[in-house]
Write an enzyme that holds these catalytic residues in place. Structure first.
Site, PDB file in Angstrom:
ATOM      1  N   CYS A  62      -3.784  -1.060   7.208  1.00 44.77           N
ATOM      2  CA  CYS A  62      -3.970  -1.917   8.390  1.00 44.77           C
ATOM      3  C   CYS A  62      -4.668  -1.182   9.522  1.00 44.77           C
ATOM      4  O   CYS A  62      -5.306  -1.804  10.367  1.00 44.77           O
ATOM      5  CB  CYS A  62      -2.622  -2.463   8.859  1.00 44.77           C
ATOM      6  N   GLY A  78       2.312  -6.893   6.920  1.00 45.09           N
ATOM      7  CA  GLY A  78       1.507  -7.772   6.094  1.00 45.09           C
ATOM      8  C   GLY A  78       0.346  -8.365   6.866  1.00 45.09           C
ATOM      9  O   GLY A  78      -0.080  -7.836   7.896  1.00 45.09           O
ATOM     10  N   SER A  79      -0.135  -9.493   6.403  1.00 42.03           N
ATOM     11  CA  SER A  79      -1.318 -10.111   6.994  1.00 42.03           C
ATOM     12  C   SER A  79      -0.950 -10.947   8.212  1.00 42.03           C
ATOM     13  O   SER A  79       0.201 -11.371   8.379  1.00 42.03           O
ATOM     14  CB  SER A  79      -2.007 -11.002   5.960  1.00 42.03           C
ATOM     15  N   ASN A 105       0.804  -1.224   0.000  1.00 40.00           N
ATOM     16  CA  ASN A 105       0.000   0.000   0.000  1.00 40.00           C
ATOM     17  C   ASN A 105       0.839   1.278   0.000  1.00 40.00           C
ATOM     18  O   ASN A 105       0.386   2.307  -0.499  1.00 40.00           O
ATOM     19  CB  ASN A 105      -1.009   0.005   1.156  1.00 40.00           C
ATOM     20  N   GLU A 118       4.037  -6.246  12.017  1.00 35.39           N
ATOM     21  CA  GLU A 118       2.971  -5.238  11.948  1.00 35.39           C
ATOM     22  C   GLU A 118       1.929  -5.797  11.005  1.00 35.39           C
ATOM     23  O   GLU A 118       2.088  -5.770   9.783  1.00 35.39           O
ATOM     24  CB  GLU A 118       3.539  -3.903  11.456  1.00 35.39           C
ATOM     25  N   ALA A 175      -1.923 -13.973   8.695  1.00 35.75           N
ATOM     26  CA  ALA A 175      -1.576 -15.313   8.228  1.00 35.75           C
ATOM     27  C   ALA A 175      -0.103 -15.402   7.843  1.00 35.75           C
ATOM     28  O   ALA A 175       0.594 -16.361   8.198  1.00 35.75           O
ATOM     29  CB  ALA A 175      -2.464 -15.697   7.042  1.00 35.75           C
ATOM     30  N   GLU A 205       7.247   0.079  16.540  1.00 32.78           N
ATOM     31  CA  GLU A 205       8.020   0.758  15.510  1.00 32.78           C
ATOM     32  C   GLU A 205       7.871   2.265  15.659  1.00 32.78           C
ATOM     33  O   GLU A 205       7.092   2.765  16.464  1.00 32.78           O
ATOM     34  CB  GLU A 205       7.561   0.319  14.121  1.00 32.78           C
TER      35      GLU A 205
END
Length: 494
Positions: free
Chosen positions: A291, A234-235, A160, A256, A237, A471
């Site tokens: 996110c 990312g995700s 993104n 994250e 999963a 972060e």
């Protein structure tokens, strides 16, 4: 606008960058990268495989052995130089990201600046990498600690905000004396490759390395014995897969991950500001692909209907999908054909389960230049029940679920009834109430009477399935070091 959209100038190199030079993938694989605005391929980019990862990590490890000895003042100078380079090329980098993600150019222009700010920020924090002396009862022993860098750090970033993440996420590990490998987003590698070109002469060879690649690349980085830390945007999963991959080597991680973030509005909230906050919090500019998007909105019954009408009016007036480079464009597409189908599947399931579509819910009709793009209208659903798919699963698209509440205790139960815990937003004029409510929310980053903003120096990160680690703060810098304790005998005998 009709006809073709003219894209930006592409990077000169579309290969793999490590050791200060460009390399072709060892298995010869190149895949198309697309523009989501029209669904058409832009160019072919190298795909790094396990052999390329091994070569890049070996070079990064060799570079680490000398980079870790570079004085902090010199590391800080180079970080600030990199920040200046990103600022000077911000428009070019934004055009590449806008083309490769579909996000409006006008909104992407600040991404390189945000990365530069973090490079400057962590350059300034380098003096905080320090140890401490530890007093003990024994008078003949002196104890102290030092902080040392870890080694090669792999940073896997999301699509993104590619150049913002690539530039910002080299900052803390380099400041601490590590070398870095950036794995570019599968879907949007172009601006990251251009960043590598721009920074080639800033850092010594092997200090920063950029690998365009897919799942095999990320898996190989996570498992490589010379990679000493793995971080991900990312995700959930993917984060869990990385945790499994690094478990055998006990590597530290910063993750994250995703969110199903609540926005909670109390009866005394300012109605105009609240409606604007609901829209802004969902990050419709990026088609909801953020996110921290507040995709679950809890409106009190006293203002539920009027706020919904205002939200609808704002979206239908201000959010216009269009050619990424046009100043009038205020909303981008989702990133890929597969994700487009996924998000539309959520919209379809919401309608079938009985949610009421207040606005959106369709693919917009656009001119010829964008036919084939991955567009979805900004979508708001009301009358959502807690067990609906759109209420429970992260969509990562321009879809918001609205709940009407009257009982505060039950509302708070629903707020926390999710495996995620990244962000939240609370709207009330009563700061005493707000202070009590934020203590009850299971999230790592909470706004009061605002949303969607980051503040450098304030620890950013989630709880539960939204990740681990902080972060954009001193904690991120120190996480890229390890503590060594030294005990010195001052007397004559042991």
């Amino acid at each position: 606008m009709n006809g073709e959209i003219k894209g930006p100038t592409l990077p000169e190199h579309l290969d793999i960058f490590y050791g200060g030079s460009w390399h072709k993938p060892q298995d010869g694989r190149y895949d198309d990268t697309f523009s989501p605005a029209n669904g058409k391929p832009v160019t072919k980019v190298a795909v790094a495989g396990a052999k390329d990862v091994d070569a890049a990590v070996s070079v990064a490890h060799e570079a680490f052995l000398s980079w870790k000895t570079v004085p902090g003042t010199e590391r800080a100078r180079l970080l600030r130089k990199a920040a200046d380079v990103l600022r000077a090329n911000a428009v070019e980098l934004a055009r590449l990201d806008s083309w490769n993600t579909g996000n409006p150019l006008s909104k992407m222009l600040r991404d390189a600046e945000i990365a530069a700010i973090q490079l400057d920020f962590f350059a300034g924090l380098i003096p905080m990498i320090r140890g401490e002396t530890i007093p003990q009862d024994e008078t003949d022993t002196f104890h102290y600690t030092v902080r040392e860098p870890l080694g090669v750090v792999a940073r896997i970033i999301a699509y993104n905000h590619p150049v913002q993440f690539a530039g910002a996420k080299i900052a803390a590990p380099l400041a601490a004396g590590n070398t870095v490998i950036i794995k570019t987003p599968d879907q949007a590698p172009l601006a990251c490759l251009r960043m590598a070109e721009l920074l080639t002469d800033v850092f010594p060879p092997g200090v920063i390395n950029v690998l365009p690649g897919k799942a095999e690349c990320g898996k190989a980085l996570s498992a490589h014995p010379l990679v000493k830390m793995v971080t991900l945007i990312g995700s959930a999963a993917t984060g869990k897969l990385i945790q499994q991959s690094v478990a055998g080597a006990l590597k530290p991680t910063i993750l994250e991950l995703g969110g199903k973030n609540p926005l909670i509005a109390f009866p005394d909230a300012d109605i105009e500001k609240l409606a604007a906050g609901v829209v802004r919090g969902m990050n419709f500019t990026w088609a909801g692909q953020s996110c921290i998007s507040t995709s679950r909105v809890f409106l009190h019954e006293s203002h539920h209907d009027v706020v919904l009408e205002k939200v609808k009016a704002i979206l239908e007036r201000d959010y216009r999908p269009g050619v990424p480079f046009e100043p009038s464009t205020t909303m981008g597409p989702v990133i890929s054909k597969e994700h487009h189908a996924r998000v539309l599947g959520y919209i379809d399931s919401a309608k079938k389960e009985g949610a009421r579509c207040v606005t959106g819910g369709k693919v917009p009709v656009l001119d010829k230049s964008m036919q084939g793009g991955y567009w979805i209208e900004p979508t708001v659903f009301a009358d959502v029940k807690p067990d609906f798919r759109i209420a429970r699963e992260e969509i990562f698209g321009p879809v918001v679920s609205v709940f009407k509440w009257s009982d505060e205790k039950e509302m708070m139960r629903l707020v926390n009834d999710t495996p995620y815990g990244l962000s939240a937003s609370v709207w009330t004029k009563d700061l005493v109430r707000a202070t009590k409510i934020v203590r009850q929310i299971n999230a790592g980053w909470i706004w009061v009477n605002q949303t969607s903003k980051h503040f450098f120096g304030v620890p950013f990160g989630g709880l539960k399935d939204s990740g681990y680690g902080k972060e954009e703060c001193l904690e991120e810098l120190l996480a890229h070091t390890e503590i060594k304790a030294i005990n010195v005998l001052l007397g004559d005998t042991y």
